[in-house]
Design a protein around this motif. Structure first.
Motif, PDB file in Angstrom:
ATOM      1  N   ALA A   1       0.829  -1.210   0.000  1.00 28.12           N
ATOM      2  CA  ALA A   1       0.000   0.000   0.000  1.00 28.12           C
ATOM      3  C   ALA A   1       0.860   1.255   0.000  1.00 28.12           C
ATOM      4  O   ALA A   1       0.610   2.197  -0.763  1.00 28.12           O
ATOM      5  N   ALA A   2       1.883   1.271   0.843  1.00 29.81           N
ATOM      6  CA  ALA A   2       2.746   2.453   0.950  1.00 29.81           C
ATOM      7  C   ALA A   2       3.473   2.729  -0.353  1.00 29.81           C
ATOM      8  O   ALA A   2       3.751   3.886  -0.689  1.00 29.81           O
ATOM      9  N   GLY A   3       3.777   1.666  -1.104  1.00 23.62           N
ATOM     10  CA  GLY A   3       4.508   1.837  -2.361  1.00 23.62           C
ATOM     11  C   GLY A   3       3.616   2.109  -3.557  1.00 23.62           C
ATOM     12  O   GLY A   3       4.123   2.209  -4.690  1.00 23.62           O
ATOM     13  N   GLY A   4       2.318   2.200  -3.344  1.00 19.81           N
ATOM     14  CA  GLY A   4       1.422   2.469  -4.470  1.00 19.81           C
ATOM     15  C   GLY A   4       1.284   1.305  -5.418  1.00 19.81           C
ATOM     16  O   GLY A   4       1.000   1.493  -6.611  1.00 19.81           O
ATOM     17  N   VAL A   5       1.472   0.086  -4.914  1.00 24.95           N
ATOM     18  CA  VAL A   5       1.378  -1.115  -5.746  1.00 24.95           C
ATOM     19  C   VAL A   5      -0.078  -1.583  -5.801  1.00 24.95           C
ATOM     20  O   VAL A   5      -0.790  -1.558  -4.791  1.00 24.95           O
ATOM     21  N   THR A   6      -0.521  -2.007  -6.970  1.00 20.45           N
ATOM     22  CA  THR A   6      -1.848  -2.598  -7.121  1.00 20.45           C
ATOM     23  C   THR A   6      -1.685  -4.110  -7.019  1.00 20.45           C
ATOM     24  O   THR A   6      -1.191  -4.751  -7.954  1.00 20.45           O
ATOM     25  N   ALA A   7      -2.047  -4.650  -5.867  1.00 19.00           N
ATOM     26  CA  ALA A   7      -1.816  -6.071  -5.589  1.00 19.00           C
ATOM     27  C   ALA A   7      -3.124  -6.843  -5.651  1.00 19.00           C
ATOM     28  O   ALA A   7      -4.126  -6.447  -5.049  1.00 19.00           O
ATOM     29  N   PHE A   8      -3.089  -7.958  -6.367  1.00 16.87           N
ATOM     30  CA  PHE A   8      -4.242  -8.850  -6.444  1.00 16.87           C
ATOM     31  C   PHE A   8      -3.905 -10.148  -5.713  1.00 16.87           C
ATOM     32  O   PHE A   8      -2.896 -10.798  -6.016  1.00 16.87           O
ATOM     33  N   ALA A   9      -4.753 -10.500  -4.747  1.00 18.18           N
ATOM     34  CA  ALA A   9      -4.544 -11.699  -3.937  1.00 18.18           C
ATOM     35  C   ALA A   9      -5.472 -12.800  -4.426  1.00 18.18           C
ATOM     36  O   ALA A   9      -6.695 -12.634  -4.443  1.00 18.18           O
ATOM     37  N   LEU A  10      -4.903 -13.921  -4.810  1.00 16.42           N
ATOM     38  CA  LEU A  10      -5.723 -14.989  -5.368  1.00 16.42           C
ATOM     39  C   LEU A  10      -6.662 -15.601  -4.337  1.00 16.42           C
ATOM     40  O   LEU A  10      -7.680 -16.200  -4.707  1.00 16.42           O
ATOM     41  N   GLU A  11      -6.354 -15.440  -3.054  1.00 17.80           N
ATOM     42  CA  GLU A  11      -7.288 -15.911  -2.021  1.00 17.80           C
ATOM     43  C   GLU A  11      -8.606 -15.147  -2.057  1.00 17.80           C
ATOM     44  O   GLU A  11      -9.619 -15.636  -1.556  1.00 17.80           O
ATOM     45  N   LEU A  12      -8.576 -13.934  -2.614  1.00 20.25           N
ATOM     46  CA  LEU A  12      -9.743 -13.064  -2.584  1.00 20.25           C
ATOM     47  C   LEU A  12     -10.598 -13.156  -3.846  1.00 20.25           C
ATOM     48  O   LEU A  12     -11.635 -12.493  -3.930  1.00 20.25           O
ATOM     49  N   VAL A  13     -10.193 -13.966  -4.814  1.00 19.68           N
ATOM     50  CA  VAL A  13     -10.992 -14.111  -6.036  1.00 19.68           C
ATOM     51  C   VAL A  13     -12.388 -14.601  -5.656  1.00 19.68           C
ATOM     52  O   VAL A  13     -12.532 -15.612  -4.959  1.00 19.68           O
ATOM     53  N   PRO A  14     -13.434 -13.894  -6.069  1.00 16.89           N
ATOM     54  CA  PRO A  14     -14.792 -14.298  -5.692  1.00 16.89           C
ATOM     55  C   PRO A  14     -15.123 -15.705  -6.179  1.00 16.89           C
ATOM     56  O   PRO A  14     -14.723 -16.109  -7.272  1.00 16.89           O
ATOM     57  N   ARG A  15     -15.856 -16.433  -5.352  1.00 21.98           N
ATOM     58  CA  ARG A  15     -16.259 -17.793  -5.720  1.00 21.98           C
ATOM     59  C   ARG A  15     -17.571 -17.734  -6.503  1.00 21.98           C
ATOM     60  O   ARG A  15     -18.642 -18.059  -5.989  1.00 21.98           O
ATOM     61  N   ILE A  16     -17.456 -17.287  -7.755  1.00 23.92           N
ATOM     62  CA  ILE A  16     -18.590 -17.223  -8.656  1.00 23.92           C
ATOM     63  C   ILE A  16     -18.226 -17.983  -9.917  1.00 23.92           C
ATOM     64  O   ILE A  16     -17.038 -18.224 -10.192  1.00 23.92           O
ATOM     65  N   SER A  17     -19.226 -18.353 -10.696  1.00 21.49           N
ATOM     66  CA  SER A  17     -18.986 -19.245 -11.826  1.00 21.49           C
ATOM     67  C   SER A  17     -18.009 -18.663 -12.834  1.00 21.49           C
ATOM     68  O   SER A  17     -17.139 -19.383 -13.343  1.00 21.49           O
ATOM     69  N   ARG A  18     -18.091 -17.387 -13.123  1.00 20.18           N
ATOM     70  CA  ARG A  18     -17.221 -16.824 -14.168  1.00 20.18           C
ATOM     71  C   ARG A  18     -15.781 -16.678 -13.697  1.00 20.18           C
ATOM     72  O   ARG A  18     -14.885 -16.414 -14.517  1.00 20.18           O
ATOM     73  N   ALA A  19     -15.530 -16.862 -12.393  1.00 15.45           N
ATOM     74  CA  ALA A  19     -14.165 -16.760 -11.874  1.00 15.45           C
ATOM     75  C   ALA A  19     -13.546 -18.123 -11.584  1.00 15.45           C
ATOM     76  O   ALA A  19     -12.441 -18.195 -11.040  1.00 15.45           O
ATOM     77  N   GLN A  20     -14.221 -19.205 -11.959  1.00 16.37           N
ATOM     78  CA  GLN A  20     -13.708 -20.535 -11.633  1.00 16.37           C
ATOM     79  C   GLN A  20     -12.335 -20.797 -12.242  1.00 16.37           C
ATOM     80  O   GLN A  20     -11.492 -21.452 -11.637  1.00 16.37           O
TER      81      GLN A  20
END
Length: 380
Positions: free
Chosen positions: A106-125
């Motif tokens: 956050a402090a470095g202005g990085v846009t981080a995506f965490a795979l644990e947070l991927v929504p459990r919906i059909s299009r994200a399987q």
């Protein structure tokens, strides 16, 4: 835009965040791939295959110049701090336990995506790395148990007598649990399973297992289809009802976990003490605290019982142990998420997309995931 793939820094981690197949997928989208030399060696993907797929090889990945960084394990804080503002990262982040890294991102202005947070919906399987890696872990758990169990798994009827099948009990019927059930059945064991979600009964039966219904009252399913964390009274009742089934099992495999939380305690030391000598317990949640009292991540712990011992196996790096296939699945999850955000060769996250927004951990100097932000605020 330049996408970087680094050698994993954690000792024992053999997976890689991109394979030659996903390099071809991403270069086809107009992205440039730079792979650190040796990044795929432990998973069976040599540098020559990355080069043939269209990637550039680097002796050391230039963190300050990549636009996107793909990784498996959570980044160390110093790596996060070395990234320039605006860099995009995709990988597991373990936000609940890696707060210093979250703060650095956050402090470095990085846009981080965490795979644990991927929504459990059909299009994200196709981007669900928790599921793909649980598949590998559930398979591996049964193999590790079979190696340590001093008897056969299947029934044998011979002229010299009959050898009964091993009795396997699986606690938790998510992806890992269902894979464990199926693998144990293929080895010839008699398999039963329990999950607090009654809806799991049909899935257990479809894999050839017998569902144990403990008839716990109250809601059992939480957000995203995961099991809800039980209150202490219900958890104690669950353990009491499970005790005779644990005592009857030759092999116990526990898989219960709640993303971002300490694993629930399902099996106490007294329950383990009630098992027969030679029995094996494999805890897939050992790295997040364990479902079994006394388990140690990465270690086999012998527990004395009358006539011998019960072996507690704190399975660590379960998916990494099958690094080639685990990497194939994981890298495809990563590439599919990155492809969702790529337009005309540029990575442009659309935060109006529920998958992109749900998976985002940090962006523009802020922690976007509400649960992680609340945890950090509480600790400050």
């Amino acid at each position: 835009m330049q996408v970087g793939v680094r050698r994993e820094q954690r000792a024992g981690e053999r997976r890689v965040a991109a394979t030659p197949e996903t390099v071809r997928q991403l270069t086809g989208l107009g992205l440039s791939l730079v792979v650190e030399s040796g990044a795929g060696d432990a998973a069976g993907f040599p540098d020559s295959e990355y080069r043939a797929a269209g990637a550039e090889l680097a002796a050391e990945l230039p963190l300050a110049s990549v636009d996107v960084l793909l990784h498996v394990r959570p980044l160390p804080p110093d790596t996060a701090a070395a990234l320039r503002p605006g860099t995009v990262t995709i990988g597991f982040a373990s936000p609940a336990s890696e707060l210093p890294t979250v703060a650095a991102l956050a402090a470095g202005g990085v846009t981080a995506f965490a795979l644990e947070l991927v929504p459990r919906i059909s299009r994200a399987q196709s981007m669900d790395a928790l599921s793909s890696q649980s598949l590998v872990a559930g398979y591996r758990a049964v193999l590790e148990a079979a190696l340590r169990y001093p008897r056969f798994f299947p029934l044998y009827m011979t002229a010299a007598g009959t050898i009964p099948p091993a009795r396997v009990l699986v606690l938790g019927a998510g992806v890992a649990g269902l894979q464990a059930i199926g693998t144990a059945k293929r080895l010839g064991a008699r398999v039963s399973a329990n999950d607090i979600r009654a809806a799991s009964a049909d899935e257990v039966a479809s894999m050839g297992g017998t569902f144990i219904n403990l008839a716990l009252d109250g809601p059992a399913e939480g957000a995203g289809g995961y099991a809800r964390e039980l209150g202490e009274d219900r958890a104690a009742r669950q353990r009491a009802l499970l005790a005779p089934h644990v005592a009857a099992a030759d092999i116990l495999i526990t898989t219960a976990s709640i993303p971002g939380r300490t694993a629930p305690l399902l099996v106490t030391a007294d329950m383990v003490a009630g098992m027969r000598a030679g029995s094996v317990v494999v805890d897939l949640a050992a790295e997040s605290g364990g479902n079994v009292e006394g388990v140690v991540a990465g270690c086999d712990v012998p527990v004395p019982v009358p006539g011998g011992t019960v072996t507690l196996v704190g399975l660590q790096d379960a998916a990494s142990a099958a690094a080639s296939d685990a990497s194939r699945l994981y890298a495809k999850n990563v590439a599919n998420l990155l492809a969702l955000m790529t337009v005309d060769g540029k990575v442009v996250p659309d935060f109006d997309d529920e998958v992109v927004a749900g998976a985002c951990l940090t962006h523009d100097g802020a922690v976007r995931h509400p649960g992680t932000a609340a945890t950090m605020e509480a600790r400050n």
